[in-house]
Design a protein around this motif. Structure first.
Motif, PDB file in Angstrom:
ATOM      1  N   ASP A  74       0.825  -1.218   0.000  1.00 33.63           N
ATOM      2  CA  ASP A  74       0.000   0.000   0.000  1.00 33.63           C
ATOM      3  C   ASP A  74       0.858   1.267   0.000  1.00 33.63           C
ATOM      4  OD1 ASP A  74      -0.774   0.120   3.567  1.00 33.63           O
ATOM      5  OD2 ASP A  74       0.991  -0.533   2.478  1.00 33.63           O
ATOM      6  N   GLU A  75       2.139   1.142   0.449  1.00 32.71           N
ATOM      7  CA  GLU A  75       3.013   2.308   0.527  1.00 32.71           C
ATOM      8  C   GLU A  75       3.648   2.644  -0.819  1.00 32.71           C
ATOM      9  OE1 GLU A  75       4.478   4.439   2.673  1.00 32.71           O
ATOM     10  OE2 GLU A  75       3.433   3.950   4.516  1.00 32.71           O
ATOM     11  N   SER A  76       4.016   1.613  -1.580  1.00 32.77           N
ATOM     12  CA  SER A  76       4.990   1.812  -2.652  1.00 32.77           C
ATOM     13  C   SER A  76       4.402   2.359  -3.940  1.00 32.77           C
ATOM     14  CB  SER A  76       5.678   0.478  -2.943  1.00 32.77           C
ATOM     15  OG  SER A  76       6.505   0.623  -4.057  1.00 32.77           O
ATOM     16  N   THR A  77       4.937   3.525  -4.344  1.00 32.22           N
ATOM     17  CA  THR A  77       4.582   4.104  -5.650  1.00 32.22           C
ATOM     18  C   THR A  77       5.098   3.182  -6.741  1.00 32.22           C
ATOM     19  OG1 THR A  77       5.201   6.190  -4.620  1.00 32.22           O
ATOM     20  CG2 THR A  77       4.774   6.238  -6.985  1.00 32.22           C
ATOM     21  N   LEU A  78       6.289   2.646  -6.491  1.00 34.82           N
ATOM     22  CA  LEU A  78       6.963   1.850  -7.518  1.00 34.82           C
ATOM     23  C   LEU A  78       6.119   0.633  -7.888  1.00 34.82           C
ATOM     24  CD1 LEU A  78       9.536   1.776  -9.149  1.00 34.82           C
ATOM     25  CD2 LEU A  78      10.645   0.510  -7.336  1.00 34.82           C
ATOM     26  N   LEU A  79       5.513   0.015  -6.867  1.00 34.73           N
ATOM     27  CA  LEU A  79       4.741  -1.204  -7.134  1.00 34.73           C
ATOM     28  C   LEU A  79       3.538  -0.899  -8.017  1.00 34.73           C
ATOM     29  CD1 LEU A  79       5.140  -4.126  -6.218  1.00 34.73           C
ATOM     30  CD2 LEU A  79       3.316  -3.764  -4.580  1.00 34.73           C
ATOM     31  N   SER A  80       2.917   0.251  -7.777  1.00 37.46           N
ATOM     32  CA  SER A  80       1.733   0.596  -8.583  1.00 37.46           C
ATOM     33  C   SER A  80       2.139   0.884 -10.038  1.00 37.46           C
ATOM     34  CB  SER A  80       1.039   1.812  -7.980  1.00 37.46           C
ATOM     35  OG  SER A  80       1.924   2.924  -8.029  1.00 37.46           O
ATOM     36  N   LEU A  81       3.416   1.181 -10.247  1.00 39.04           N
ATOM     37  CA  LEU A  81       3.879   1.498 -11.604  1.00 39.04           C
ATOM     38  C   LEU A  81       4.684   0.343 -12.213  1.00 39.04           C
ATOM     39  CD1 LEU A  81       5.109   5.132 -10.868  1.00 39.04           C
ATOM     40  CD2 LEU A  81       3.075   4.508 -12.141  1.00 39.04           C
ATOM     41  N   ARG A  82       4.505  -0.879 -11.636  1.00 36.84           N
ATOM     42  CA  ARG A  82       5.344  -1.996 -12.073  1.00 36.84           C
ATOM     43  C   ARG A  82       5.273  -2.210 -13.593  1.00 36.84           C
ATOM     44  NH1 ARG A  82       5.094  -7.446  -8.869  1.00 36.84           N
ATOM     45  NH2 ARG A  82       2.904  -7.432  -9.432  1.00 36.84           N
TER      46      ARG A  82
END
Length: 966
Positions: free
Chosen positions: A378-386
């Motif tokens: 829920d924290e990671s911007t990077l994960l949402s932009l994988r």
């Protein structure tokens, strides 16, 4: 004296008493100390000529352990009241600081009882101090006042003013300064004071902002470093008011500066500010300054990222990365805004150069994520932009631009290091891309980078690489597609395949998959009978060697590798040697010197890191193989005849060549591993080294003998075997057809003994010196001095556990160079060159500081060596002189006339290597003092015009550099 009316005489009396007290203060009793303190306090009101001696006495008393309570305070009050410290001489002011320091060390609680009066008193003492020796002590006192919580009361600003007036430090020590105080000492000492308490913040931060705007680079750097230090102890409260001004100054410096140092310090300061704001604990009613601070950074920098060709794009990216790298909170705040923008810009700009800039910026942010590893979903911007991040990186890998590919490969490595970021389908794509780049990309840079990336990712995803990559590479190695390619491409593709297999062999589970593939390919190559097979075998061995080095630190992997690879190589080599007599073409490649030499480091690297127990297990099979033909432990051991490498007979010549593999194994064993039948093995090697007609085998036997002798425990057995060796060598050297073999044995045994400081080494060295006068063996004996001094790649080095004593080269030099010089002066003209060659080899391998100290006695001989017609002597001497010109210019200046003449003469030598070395020396001459060189300038420039037209490009290149410098 003490009661005399003349102040000078009173001063002398007090001086004598003070000197006595400085010698015996530790012997005084409490009553005596009390009496003396009262006397000295009273004397502080005396004539100013007496004061320095009074202070010396008080310094002695301040070191007394039996000082009554209250006396320390009393002494300091008296000094503060009666003495105008800044009107005293430097030494007397230093004495006052010493008294204060002594009391602070032993009477802390008493002094704290004075409250802020003590701080005020010290401020008066220090105010106006100029001497750097005193300032170092004064700064330490201020730091102790702050850090040990003395009461500063209303005097915070005064204490700050009295120290900050020295900021920034601009002290330059005088050239012959005996005190050794450097500017850096004062800078660090003052910085420790300024950054010691948040109480100084309201006065210090405006000062730092002002000095950041200074035109002096040193002032900027000092201010930025001090700001960074302050951020470690400040909180939101101290920074709040000054954040806009600090950001404005930092931004301006990074955007406008031409100095890398200033830029680096600005970024460090911004990182520290961001970290400080991230640490602050927030209460419900306070504003989160981190958000607003990062907001202003984003506002000023974000729009520049949309201009990948403009000059502010990189400064903006660096500022954002410096702020984001301070904490996970800062990272999320910045990347939420920046990453989507960068991905959008990548898609917008089709040009490779612009895409590369954008991807490099993206890479910078991805590398910051590595600091915290993988983060919650829920924290990671990077994960949402994988998906878009992977898409951008994969598109860079397929771009025709090599530079963009290289950045893509680095980004891929970083994404792979974020555990759990890449999905299984992404990982399969990663493997596909890496294989394509490693094997089929025309540019070698991309290919090597892909192999390196595969090596970095393999230990993180061992299952993926052993399950997907290794089978693909095996398929490539075995496929018939080789045949479609031209011979050169086929060779290159095969080599890349082997290199990639080696690169990924980092994890034991992968090694267990790759090693069988490499060995299978080696067997396939061995069975072929095409020309060029030798090169293929060498390529496989190079890959196996790399795998061996990567396995060394892992005990399980190391033993698996050893027991899989070593028996297999031995079996194939034995098979080839036995076929040599019946089918001369089959397996021929494995017996070539080049191939055997490539197998040596494989076996050696597989052996050096074995535990003693496992090494003993292995040695119990391999030594009997060579001594008794015991082949039962080898895989596929149905051989057509017996293996007897130590037996006589022409047909066994091929088997004898395999002794190099025995050497690789036994000379790499740890010293505490017992070798079965060692005495017999040594005798067999000794006999073979003196009697064998094949130079390769004779040299191998000599090296193996020497390697074992070097590690052999001292004692009667060793003495006997060495005596046996001497008895074999002496007649062999005297006459007969095998003098060269005897000399080779002498050289290797001498090296083995020189390394361990064995007493017999000097006798053998003398024998070698005697051979320099021999017309037949002299040149080879002279080259032997290089072998004695140089690092040997396969035996007798520390990596294979040889007994190598510290400074053996210096000892050899001290013992033998005088003999070489003496021999040179007494030798006939036909053998003089041998002594010079031997000398230049010894000097070439000597540590340069040792050589510089011996230079005056040897220089005339080195100059004579330059006149020798032997090109090896010329080359060796030139490479010896070049560093000396840089390291001992004063001595070399005395011989400049000869040096110029000799170097210029050798620039037209028929040998290219000599011409290059002479030009490098002519270049190095320019490091001598200018006044020495000026008389030769015109002559040298004229002479160096000729090599500018040399037919060899490398010579022309050196000529251009040397002539330009002149």
């Amino acid at each position: 004296c003490l009661e005399n009316t003349d102040p000078r005489t009173r001063g002398r009396g007090i001086q004598l008493l003070s000197h006595v007290l400085l010698q015996c203060y530790s012997l005084l009793q409490e009553k005596e100390v009390l009496h003396l303190v009262l006397f000295y306090e009273n004397r502080l009101q005396d004539h100013h000529l007496v004061i320095p001696s009074v202070l010396q006495g008080l310094r002695a008393l301040s070191m007394c352990e039996v000082l009554s309570p209250g006396l320390a305070v009393s002494v300091l009050k008296a000094i503060f009241q009666e003495v105008h410290v800044q009107s005293l001489l430097q030494l007397d002011r230093h004495t006052v600081y010493s008294i204060i320091t002594n009391f602070m060390g032993t009477r802390e609680e008493e002094l704290k009882g004075l409250g802020a009066d003590f701080t005020f008193g010290f401020i008066q003492v220090m105010d106006g101090e100029k001497d750097p020796r005193n300032l170092l002590v004064a700064f330490q006192i201020v730091r102790d006042l702050v850090t040990k919580n003395y009461a500063l009361g209303p005097f915070v600003e005064e204490l700050f003013e009295v120290t900050s007036c020295y900021f920034p430090i601009d002290f330059t020590p005088p050239p012959s300064d005996p005190h050794g105080i450097q500017r850096e000492d004062l800078i660090l000492s003052l910085r420790a004071v300024l950054a010691s308490t948040p109480q100084f913040a309201e006065y210090l931060l405006p000062l730092l902002i002002e000095k950041m705007d200074s035109d002096l680079q040193s002032a900027k750097l000092d201010s930025l470093q001090t700001l960074t230090a302050c951020c470690a102890i400040y909180g939101q409260k101290e920074l709040q008011e000054f954040l806009p001004s600090l950001w404005s100054s930092l931004r301006r410096e990074v955007f406008q500066t031409a100095s890398e140092k200033v830029e680096a310090e600005c970024l460090a300061a911004l990182h520290a500010l961001s970290a400080c704001l991230s640490r602050s604990v927030l209460s419900s009613d306070t504003e989160d300054l981190l958000d607003s601070f990062l907001g202003s950074i984003l506002q000023d920098c974000r729009h520049h990222l949309c201009e990948p060709d403009m000059k502010l794009v990189w400064p903006s990216a660096k500022l954002l990365q410096a702020a984001a790298g301070a904490s996970l909170r800062a990272y999320h705040c910045v990347t939420r805004s920046v990453l989507p923008l960068l991905l959008e810009q990548y898609t917008k700009h089709p040009q490779s150069s612009q895409r590369r800039t954008i991807l490099e910026m993206l890479l910078g942010f991805l590398e910051l994520q590595q600091k915290w590893g993988y983060v919650e979903e829920d924290e990671s911007t990077l994960l949402s932009l994988r998906a878009p991040v992977c898409s951008v990186v994969f598109s860079a890998l397929t771009d025709p631009s090599v530079q963009l590919q290289l950045v893509g490969i680095r980004a891929l490595t970083v994404l792979g290091s974020l555990q759990g970021f890449l999905s299984p389908s992404d990982l399969e794509l990663v493997v596909d891309h890496l294989i394509r780049l490693a094997l089929h990309e025309e540019d070698s840079q991309s290919s090597e980078a892909a192999m390196e990336a595969a090596g970095s990712l393999a230990p993180i995803y061992p299952k993926v690489f052993s399950g997907h990559m290794v089978p693909r590479l095996e398929e490539e190695l075995q496929s018939g597609r080789w045949e479609e390619e031209s011979s050169r491409d086929r060779c290159s593709l095969r080599q890349r395949c082997l290199q990639t297999l080696a690169a990924v062999s980092i994890h034991t589970s992968i090694v267990k998959e790759t090693v069988p593939v490499l060995l299978q390919h080696l067997r396939k190559v061995q069975k072929g009978s095409k020309a060029g097979n030798a090169q293929d075998v060498v390529s496989v061995c190079q890959s196996l060697h790399r795998v061996a080095l990567q396995c060394q630190q892992d005990a399980e992997g190391c033993w698996y590798y050893h027991q899989t690879v070593v028996p297999c190589l031995l079996a194939m080599a034995v098979q080839a040697a036995m076929q040599e007599s019946t089918h001369p073409l089959l397996g021929k490649a494995l017996l070539e010197e080049e191939v055997l030499a490539a197998m040596v480091p494989v076996i050696s690297a597989a052996t050096t890191h074995l535990s003693p127990e496992l090494a003993a297990q292995s040695v119990s099979h391999i030594v009997p193989l060579f001594l008794d033909g015991e082949v039962s432990f080898l895989p596929q051991n149905s051989f057509p005849c017996s293996f007897q490498p130590f037996e006589d007979g022409e047909c066994l010549e091929a088997q004898r060549r395999l002794l190099v593999l025995l050497m690789a194994f036994v000379c790499s064993l740890p010293r505490n591993v017992a070798i079965p039948q060692q005495e017999r093995l040594l005798r067999e090697l000794l006999a073979l080294s003196c009697s064998c007609n094949c130079p390769f085998t004779a040299t191998t036997a000599a090296k193996c003998f020497a390697g074992l002798v070097n590690k052999h425990p001292a004692g009667q057995q060793l003495d006997e075997i060495l005596q046996l060796a001497v008895n074999r060598m002496e007649p062999g050297l005297a006459e007969g057809p095998r003098r060269t073999q005897a000399l080779t044995l002498l050289l290797w045994v001498t090296k083995a003994l020189v390394l361990r400081y064995h007493p017999l080494s000097s006798r053998l060295t003398d024998k070698l010196l005697g051979l320099l006068g021999d017309t037949e063996l002299g040149p080879a004996a002279a080259d032997g001095f290089s072998l004695l001094m140089a690092e040997s790649p396969d035996v007798l080095h520390k990596g294979c556990h040889a007994d190598v004593r510290i400074m053996f080269r210096q000892r050899f030099f001290t013992d033998n160079v005088p003999k070489l010089v003496q021999g040179f002066h007494g030798a006939g003209p036909d053998v003089k060159a041998n002594y010079l060659k031997g000398l230049s080899h010894v000097l070439n391998h000597l540590p340069k500081p040792v050589l510089v100290t011996e230079l005056p006695t040897l220089l005339s001989l080195l100059l004579e060596a330059l006149s020798c017609s032997d090109r090896v002597v010329q080359l060796s001497t030139l490479s010896c002189l070049q560093p000396l010109l840089l390291e001992a210019p004063q001595i070399m200046s005395l011989h400049v006339d000869t040096l110029v003449t000799k170097f210029l003469g050798l620039t037209s030598s028929p040998t290219m290597a000599v011409r290059i070395a002479a030009l490098r020396c002519a270049h190095a001459l320019t490091s001598l003092p200018t006044t020495v060189l000026l008389p030769y300038k015109a002559r040298v420039i004229r002479a160096l015009a000729k090599p500018l037209d040399d037919k060899k490009r490398l010579v022309r290149k050196e000529a251009v550099a040397a002539r330009g410098e002149w």
